[in-house]
Design a protein around this motif. Structure first.
Motif, PDB file in Angstrom:
ATOM      1  N   LEU A   1       1.717  11.691 -11.813  1.00 21.57           N
ATOM      2  CA  LEU A   1       0.428  11.543 -11.381  1.00 21.57           C
ATOM      3  C   LEU A   1      -0.301   9.877 -11.075  1.00 21.57           C
ATOM      4  CD1 LEU A   1      -1.208  12.867  -9.026  1.00 21.57           C
ATOM      5  CD2 LEU A   1      -2.670  13.408 -10.887  1.00 21.57           C
ATOM      6  N   SER A   2      -0.488   9.072  -9.989  1.00 19.18           N
ATOM      7  CA  SER A   2      -0.796   8.219 -10.039  1.00 19.18           C
ATOM      8  C   SER A   2       0.369   7.190  -9.935  1.00 19.18           C
ATOM      9  CB  SER A   2      -1.877   7.871 -11.120  1.00 19.18           C
ATOM     10  OG  SER A   2      -1.872   7.692 -12.416  1.00 19.18           O
ATOM     11  N   ALA A   3       1.353   7.352 -10.079  1.00 14.35           N
ATOM     12  CA  ALA A   3       2.493   6.001 -10.266  1.00 14.35           C
ATOM     13  C   ALA A   3       2.445   5.683  -8.976  1.00 14.35           C
ATOM     14  CB  ALA A   3       3.885   6.774 -10.601  1.00 14.35           C
ATOM     15  N   GLU A   4       1.644   6.003  -7.473  1.00 14.24           N
ATOM     16  CA  GLU A   4       2.191   5.103  -6.222  1.00 14.24           C
ATOM     17  C   GLU A   4       1.450   4.366  -6.432  1.00 14.24           C
ATOM     18  OE1 GLU A   4       0.527   8.094  -3.141  1.00 14.24           O
ATOM     19  OE2 GLU A   4       3.226   8.664  -3.560  1.00 14.24           O
ATOM     20  N   VAL A   5       0.479   4.420  -7.516  1.00 13.26           N
ATOM     21  CA  VAL A   5      -0.382   3.160  -7.786  1.00 13.26           C
ATOM     22  C   VAL A   5       0.099   2.164  -8.068  1.00 13.26           C
ATOM     23  CG1 VAL A   5      -2.238   1.743  -8.658  1.00 13.26           C
ATOM     24  CG2 VAL A   5      -3.265   3.941  -7.775  1.00 13.26           C
ATOM     25  N   VAL A   6       1.288   2.300  -9.138  1.00  6.56           N
ATOM     26  CA  VAL A   6       1.628   0.889 -10.201  1.00  6.56           C
ATOM     27  C   VAL A   6       2.971   0.811  -8.889  1.00  6.56           C
ATOM     28  CG1 VAL A   6       3.575   0.600 -11.935  1.00  6.56           C
ATOM     29  CG2 VAL A   6       1.196   1.997 -11.371  1.00  6.56           C
ATOM     30  N   ALA A   7       3.449   1.809  -8.327  1.00  2.00           N
ATOM     31  CA  ALA A   7       4.466   1.079  -7.563  1.00  2.00           C
ATOM     32  C   ALA A   7       4.049   0.445  -6.093  1.00  2.00           C
ATOM     33  CB  ALA A   7       4.961   2.443  -6.730  1.00  2.00           C
ATOM     34  N   ASP A   8       3.283   0.403  -5.282  1.00  6.09           N
ATOM     35  CA  ASP A   8       2.890  -0.852  -4.818  1.00  6.09           C
ATOM     36  C   ASP A   8       1.868  -2.006  -5.747  1.00  6.09           C
ATOM     37  OD1 ASP A   8       2.235   1.218  -3.027  1.00  6.09           O
ATOM     38  OD2 ASP A   8       0.744   2.300  -3.620  1.00  6.09           O
ATOM     39  N   ARG A   9       1.717  -1.875  -6.655  1.00  5.89           N
ATOM     40  CA  ARG A   9       1.444  -3.464  -7.670  1.00  5.89           C
ATOM     41  C   ARG A   9       2.761  -3.783  -7.947  1.00  5.89           C
ATOM     42  NH1 ARG A   9      -1.835  -1.099 -10.269  1.00  5.89           N
ATOM     43  NH2 ARG A   9      -0.507  -0.865 -12.155  1.00  5.89           N
ATOM     44  N   VAL A  10       3.236  -3.375  -7.870  1.00  3.41           N
ATOM     45  CA  VAL A  10       4.963  -4.147  -7.670  1.00  3.41           C
ATOM     46  C   VAL A  10       5.572  -4.514  -7.168  1.00  3.41           C
ATOM     47  CG1 VAL A  10       7.157  -3.295  -9.399  1.00  3.41           C
ATOM     48  CG2 VAL A  10       5.852  -2.534 -10.232  1.00  3.41           C
ATOM     49  N   ARG A  11       6.093  -3.806  -5.772  1.00  2.00           N
ATOM     50  CA  ARG A  11       5.715  -3.724  -4.533  1.00  2.00           C
ATOM     51  C   ARG A  11       5.568  -5.056  -4.434  1.00  2.00           C
ATOM     52  NH1 ARG A  11       4.501   0.337  -2.798  1.00  2.00           N
ATOM     53  NH2 ARG A  11       6.836   1.788  -2.590  1.00  2.00           N
ATOM     54  N   ALA A  12       4.115  -5.174  -3.985  1.00  2.00           N
ATOM     55  CA  ALA A  12       3.740  -6.677  -3.705  1.00  2.00           C
ATOM     56  C   ALA A  12       4.157  -7.927  -4.554  1.00  2.00           C
ATOM     57  CB  ALA A  12       2.132  -6.462  -4.243  1.00  2.00           C
TER      58      ALA A  12
END
Length: 745
Positions: free
Chosen positions: A391-402
């Motif tokens: 859970l909350s891995a999507e926030v990390v994915a958005d940060r890495v994608r940016a």
């Protein structure tokens, strides 16, 4: 009976006997014309003509029949037969002779037309249904949060059945997205279990903790809480909670988020123990030999000066100067060691010098620990959170994608790999393949885990051949990895489902060989169960290797290390950094070790082996260079009649008091710090080891909160204190026992 009728009967019987075989032969032989008509019209019933049964008008032969009869070998054999000219056969033979004498008729021979049957039609190909598609799950953090909210509402409403279904849904969603841990959800279950325990619901608490472990098997706090619950419920079941404790320790050693803070705490305790040991050893050695230093220091002043005046000045110089100049702890210890180096044994000087050198390197070692143990807030932590997939891995994915879209930022291979793996597990196959390609372009050599995950995405999209090639490349890059061979078996299995009959066997054999090769590499695959055909989820069907820790981005923080080193250098060494900081203490330690060899040439006093008073040649000129007793002991015990018996007895009482004082002081310092009593009695090596282990345990107790915090709080206090107390208490008791025995020998 007349002879004539008998002869007639005999001749009649002979005629019948001769005629019956001929009739049977004629009856079995068809006419050539009949054979011809039979070949041309197979549907008509064949007819047989017996010449003996035909009328003369029926014996006329058509020209075509004549030609066919002449050509027939069966007719020739009939003419050569001896029965051809008998009876009516003779007439048939005559007619045939006349026909043969007639001129031949120019007529083309009749051609036979044979009707050929058309070939049977080819069997229609067998059409098999294609294998069921591999599904890519579409699960988001919102779905996981919704399942968690459902469980909380059900528990609040005391709807246990709905709560149980919500728990099962959470586990199913975790498996669908191939998340390694749902740590935040497990922490919620641990807190709920604590509430159940306080409400005296031990069974409910145990069930919630088991569910927390199933959601996050790599969360050490969940396993520790489960071990504690087992111990409370059944203390005699040592195997249950010892197994969970062992699993928790193994997880902490594997997970860098917990291992690095634990190692940093252990390193900090070690460095504090080194500093404390150096301070204790140097302090005890100075306390033991300080009176000899003060005695010799008094000789530097005029005779009119009192001893207390010289002693006060010496203390002021030894301690006041370093404090006033803010030289730090290590220079103070160095000055103390230098002041008594004339009076120490070679082994005592060596132990003190080594400890001072070790203390001088403490700031440097602390900086390295701070530099290498950093993990929170780094790129490596983002990669690690993506790999967990919770859970909350999507926030990390958005940060890495940016960061990957930022042209000024240099993206790491591990970031792209982890981002692609997260997107593939959440069903975003096109984005995952794009990031896999970008990561592959950054890798200098084929990466087996990357190729396997890339092939998984291609296989789900239906690109079977390309997926098979990627699996083969992954196996070649890492022959010890079982995932490529295992997934390749699925490729062959799907090919066999749509292959022609002639290729089904070979494809199935390839699938069996690949599966057996994978099982040889990983024996746990022998227990693997295939998901149901109507729900072939990618994350349940295919193996996706994770990113190993060696591929994580570097986490060293040189700036943090430099800050820590500078702070400790200022407090321990008086300032500076690098060679200028620890170089001077090292030189001072070496000087302290070497000064001891100049004690005799400098006429330094030493301890009397009987009463402990200084043996000083400046005070008593008659003493020899190698004298081990003071002048009073020499007169009382060595020179006969030099003193009265009363004086000798008084000196003996003084010696006994000195021994009692020395024993009391050694026992007192040994009770305060294990090993200090051995140091005071002249056992430097044994006393130093005892002191270090004792101070290591004491430092661990004092620093039980740690210097770096791990995620989700601290480890239970008993986990830290139990091993330290098991070391501290027995060690202290054993050292006191040994000290007591030595004093009473």
């Amino acid at each position: 009976m007349p002879r004539l009728p008998l002869l007639r009967l005999l001749s009649l019987m002979m005629c019948l006997a001769v005629w019956m075989p001929a009739r049977q032969a004629h009856a079995q032989k068809p006419r050539p014309s009949a054979q011809k008509s039979q070949r041309q019209a197979p549907a008509e019933k064949p007819g047989y003509d017996d010449p003996s049964m035909l009328e003369p008008s029926e014996m006329t032969v058509e020209p075509s029949d004549e030609m066919s009869s002449d050509d027939s070998p069966e007719e020739e054999s009939e003419e050569d037969s001896p029965r051809a000219g008998r009876g009516k056969n003779r007439k048939g033979q005559k007619g045939r002779d006349e026909e043969e004498a007639a001129p031949p008729v120019d007529e083309k021979p009749a051609t036979l037309t044979v009707e050929t049957k058309p070939p049977p039609p080819a069997p229609a190909p067998v059409v098999r249904p294609p294998p069921p598609p591999i599904l890519a799950p579409r699960v988001t953090d919102a779905d996981l949060q919704a399942a968690w909210d459902k469980w909380r509402k059900a528990v609040a409403a005391l709807d246990m059945e709905t709560a149980r279904k919500a728990q099962q849904e959470l586990v199913s969603l975790k498996d669908d997205v191939a998340a390694l841990d749902m740590e935040s959800l497990s922490i919620g279950f641990i807190r709920a279990a604590e509430g159940r325990r306080k409400a005296n619901d031990g069974a409910g608490a145990l069930q919630l903790l088991q569910h927390a472990v199933s959601l996050s098997p790599n969360l050490p706090y969940a396993r520790l809480a489960l071990a504690e619950a087992h111990a409370r419920r059944s203390p005699g079941d040592v195997g249950a909670y010892s197994q969970e404790l062992k699993a928790a320790l193994m997880v902490m050693l594997k997970d860098p988020r917990y291992r690095r803070p634990a190692l940093a705490d252990l390193g900090a305790v070690f460095l504090v123990a080194v500093l404390a040991t150096a301070a204790v050893v140097v302090g005890v050695l100075f306390l033991r030999r300080a009176r000899f230093f003060f005695h010799d220091f008094h000789h530097l002043f005029p005779r009119a000066a009192a001893r207390w005046q010289s002693a006060a000045l010496a203390v002021l110089l030894l301690l006041g100067t370093p404090v006033a100049l803010r030289l730090g702890l290590v220079p103070v210890l160095l000055i103390l060691l230098l002041s008594v180096s004339f009076y120490l044994s070679k082994l005592e000087r060596a132990v003190g010098a080594v400890l001072l050198v070790a203390a001088a390197f403490v700031p440097f070692a602390a900086g390295k620990i701070a530099q290498t143990s950093a993990f929170a807030g780094t790129v490596a932590e983002d990669v690690y959170m993506l790999e967990r997939g919770g859970l909350s891995a999507e926030v990390v994915a958005d940060r890495v994608r940016a960061r990957s879209e930022d042209k000024e930022y240099k993206i790491e291979f591990a970031e792209l790999f982890a981002l692609g793996r997260f997107e593939a597990r959440r069903g975003r196959l096109d984005e995952a393949i794009a990031h896999y390609k970008a990561a592959s372009a950054m890798s200098s050599a084929p990466h087996a885990a990357l190729l396997t995950n890339w092939a998984n995405a291609l296989l789900v999209k239906g690109e079977t051949d390309e997926a098979a090639r990627k699996y083969a490349e992954a196996s070649a890059a890492d022959p010890g990895l079982a995932a490529p061979a295992f997934n390749l078996a699925e490729v062959y299995r799907r090919r066999a489902a749509v292959a022609p009959d002639s290729e089904i066997g070979s494809e199935n054999q390839k699938a069996r060989d690949a599966l057996q090769a994978a099982q040889r590499l990983d024996s746990s695959l022998l227990m693997w169960q295939r998901p149901p055909e109507d729900r072939l989820l990618m994350n349940r069907l295919l193996l996706a290797p994770v990113l190993v820790e060696a591929d994580l981005p570097p986490t060293d923080d040189p700036e943090a290390g430099a800050r820590v080193e500078a702070q400790l250098s200022r407090r321990l060494l008086g300032g500076g950094s690098g060679l200028t900081a620890w170089g001077l203490p090292v030189l001072g330690a070496l000087l302290a070790f070497g000064l001891g060899f100049a004690g005799q040439s400098m006429k330094a006093s030493r301890e009397c082996e009987k009463c402990g008073r200084p043996v000083c040649r400046r005070c008593d000129k008659e003493l020899g260079v190698a004298s081990k007793m003071c002048a009073q002991c020499v007169n009382a015990f060595s020179r006969k009649g030099a003193v009265e018996a009363r004086v000798r007895a008084r000196k003996q009482i003084e010696i006994e008091r000195h021994r009692q004082w020395e024993s009391g002081v050694s026992y007192a310092v040994g009770a305060l710090v294990s090993g200090a009593g051995h140091l005071f009695q002249g056992l430097p090596v044994r006393g130093t080891l005892y002191a270090f282990f004792f101070l290591f345990a004491v430092s661990g107790v004092l620093l039980r909160s740690g210097v770096l915090r791990a995620p989700y709080g601290e480890a239970p206090l008993y986990l830290k204190l139990a091993p330290l107390l098991l070391l501290l208490i027995p060690l202290h008791l054993l050292t006191l026992r040994g000290l007591y025995r030595r004093q009473n020998e």
